[in-house]
Design a protein around this motif. Sequence first.
Motif, short mmCIF file in Angstrom:
data_model
loop_
_atom_site.label_atom_id
_atom_site.label_comp_id
_atom_site.label_asym_id
_atom_site.label_seq_id
_atom_site.Cartn_x
_atom_site.Cartn_y
_atom_site.Cartn_z
N GLU A 91 -32.04 100.32 -22.03
CA GLU A 91 -31.26 99.81 -20.88
C GLU A 91 -32.46 99.32 -19.94
O GLU A 91 -32.26 98.24 -19.14
N LEU B 243 -21.55 106.68 -22.57
CA LEU B 243 -20.35 105.87 -22.18
C LEU B 243 -21.13 104.60 -21.64
O LEU B 243 -20.51 103.57 -21.68
N ALA B 244 -22.11 104.82 -20.39
CA ALA B 244 -22.43 103.64 -19.70
C ALA B 244 -23.77 103.09 -20.09
O ALA B 244 -24.09 101.86 -20.06
N PHE B 245 -24.82 103.98 -20.82
CA PHE B 245 -25.88 103.23 -21.26
C PHE B 245 -26.14 103.68 -22.65
O PHE B 245 -26.98 104.32 -23.18
N VAL C 252 -22.46 110.49 -19.72
CA VAL C 252 -22.60 109.37 -18.88
C VAL C 252 -23.73 108.52 -19.57
O VAL C 252 -23.32 107.15 -19.73
N MET C 253 -24.63 108.83 -20.35
CA MET C 253 -25.65 107.97 -21.00
C MET C 253 -24.80 107.17 -22.28
O MET C 253 -24.79 105.98 -22.53
N ILE D 239 -22.87 116.27 -19.09
CA ILE D 239 -22.52 115.38 -18.43
C ILE D 239 -23.55 114.23 -18.54
O ILE D 239 -23.06 113.20 -18.70
N ILE D 240 -24.79 114.53 -18.64
CA ILE D 240 -25.80 113.50 -18.64
C ILE D 240 -25.81 112.83 -19.99
O ILE D 240 -25.59 111.47 -20.01
#
Lengths: 328, 418
Positions: free
Chosen positions: A303, A294-296, A291-292, A287-288
Amino acid sequence: MDFKREFKTLVPALVGFLFFAVLPAVRTSDYQLTIASNTIIWALFAMSFNMLFGMTGMLSFGQALYFGLGGYFVGLLVCHLGAGWFVPAVFLGVLGAGALSLIVGPMVLRLTGVYFTILTLAFAQLGWGIVVKWYDFTNGDDGIQGIIPPGVLGNKVTYYYFCFFLVSLSLWLLWRISLSPFGLILRCVRQNPDRVRFLGRRVKRNQLRIYVLSSMFTALAGALMAGVDNSVSTEMWHWTTSGEVILMCILGGIGQFYGPFAGAVLMILIEDMVGARTEMWSMVIGIIMLVMVLAFPKGVVGEFANLAARLTKKSGGMEVGLGTNTRS
Amino acid sequence: MRRSGWKIAMALSLAAVLLFPLISGAQEKVIKIGALYPMTGRAGLYGLDSVAAMEMAIAEINAKGGAAGYKLDALYTDSKVKPDYAVHVAKRYIEEDKVNFLFGTVSSGVALAVTEVSKQYKKIFIGTDAAATELTVDNLQPYYFRVSNDTFQSMAAGALYLKGMQAKKPWKKIAFIGPDYAYGHSQWNELRYNLDKLGVKYEVVGEHWPKLAQPDYTPFITTILNQKPDILVAGFWGGDTVAFIKQALPYGLFDKMLYFHPDAGGNYELMSAMGDELPNGLILGARHYNNWPETEGNKAFVDDFHKHTGRYPSYCAEAAYEGIYAIAKAVEKVGNPDDTEALVKAFEGMKLKMPEDPDGFTSYIDPASHQIVQVQAIGVTEPNDKFPPAKKMLGQWKVFKAEDLMPPKDFIEAHTKK
């Protein structure tokens, strides 16, 4: 480079350096020392790998080959010749990795892109296969135990400082490389290899140089790890090790010089904390990473640098050594 | 600024994942046990069964007031079957969680790395499953004890079985198939060592080394059929046994030769995975059986486990269960869980009535090798539906005396003088 900028790039390095330098004195439990040893060694591995990946754009999926080689140099020499060989073995491992990467390098560098990645993976798995099968020499998948650093290095704190010294020295060298004209060419190689040729520089030769250098630092990390764990296992050679170091880089940010360091710190802490509480660690790490990515996509350090730049209404941020165009 | 709102949401959810609820129960007088088992992947079932059995034993002992006034408490971490990660966790157990005992491991590679940590930190490590003979021979250190059989004991029993069979139904040609890593190789070496020691005459017609988790055994099966051995010795574990037997069935391999699998063939998960498909007449062994010995102790253990988890245990659960009892017994004797040297003395020679002990025998820990000495039985598959979903279980038991199965002096010397 003006003073302000120089200062900006050095502050995180100094803070990190001081933190890890005083940690043994201020620690509240021995385990913090264990984690710190693991962290700085993996950080060295990740940062030397990022010289290939983030800087030169060579996604090697086979750096475990050199990590394992470094570890096994120490393991085998200590096991067969005695504990006194520990320190020489660390440096012999680095030289060994240099020699091996000079042989493997020209072969894998014949290809680029995903083919290069697959070929590095193939060579690493070849090394893994040999270590797993060659029982008489490497002890196969049982690994090698009882690798105790000799003399004063047997003390955990001294050994930590031994690692800390070598890692700091290595990171400083890597930093110097990244700022040197050679580092500049490497960045050009990532962004536009054709133009590098037009400028009269050789792409392959520079790629090989950084491949060899990166492999040598990786072997140093592997060798130091052997002394922390007091054992080495074939896991060091496995492709999952190569994968883990890629994850660290992505987590921390491949476009930043310090990114992989932050990635290594985070990865080890996450693995430790999550692993202690649930067996669903792989889901959490998954999951981490999701998220990283996709978003960051610039990683934690990238970031933060962006955020800081936006807050101070300036462009650029802390692009230490690696330039802004990092996602190409 | 929609995009940055989304980013903040992602960052918050990430933070929520990371700030996982911190659960810790601080008690006053506790014996802390740090367990390392694989809980995911191929060996995951063994780890989960071991953990369930540990919890069972801990609950039983705590319900009776604990050991010497101490309550038992265990921490569990997935070893991921990675030695380096297991070393890291073992150090956390010792340095951060201040455990009194290290416990567990299925993989021998992990156990060998953890036994090194146990030696460095002088913390007792109770091995419940990892079967490499090296752990109690080549790499034996003062703080390691193993409460389950090693491969040598299984193979010694196997050799005695084969010798007994030769008297009744002459066989000569033998072939081996097993996974190509330390576990497979030690089984084959130790079986031949024991056969030679017993003076059994045999001819090896083939050795086959598929890799662990090989998906397709067909080439091996056809070669074995051509080699026509009288006996095929197998050294698989877990899913590999199931895959091999399923793939060999259509070739009629089990009608043409005797299938002999003395270390992990008799594991219950094979019976439950194959149900009716499992052929009769396979000769299998395991380190614990749900239907042997038919003593009160074993029945109670198996039934309790079933009540607890809704499934019957595989072989490894019993050793984890007994490991906890061994710790309780040692602490009871010493009076506290901190005096490591006294605890080592308490473990050496400890007598322990285990569910797998038949009437009239009590397992004990050999003071020299720190290895538990146990009776070993080998059985033959036959119809039996008392342990669903299995339709076949083992029967027609042959039981071998514990003392006959220990590695002899010359074997130990040859291994430790390296």
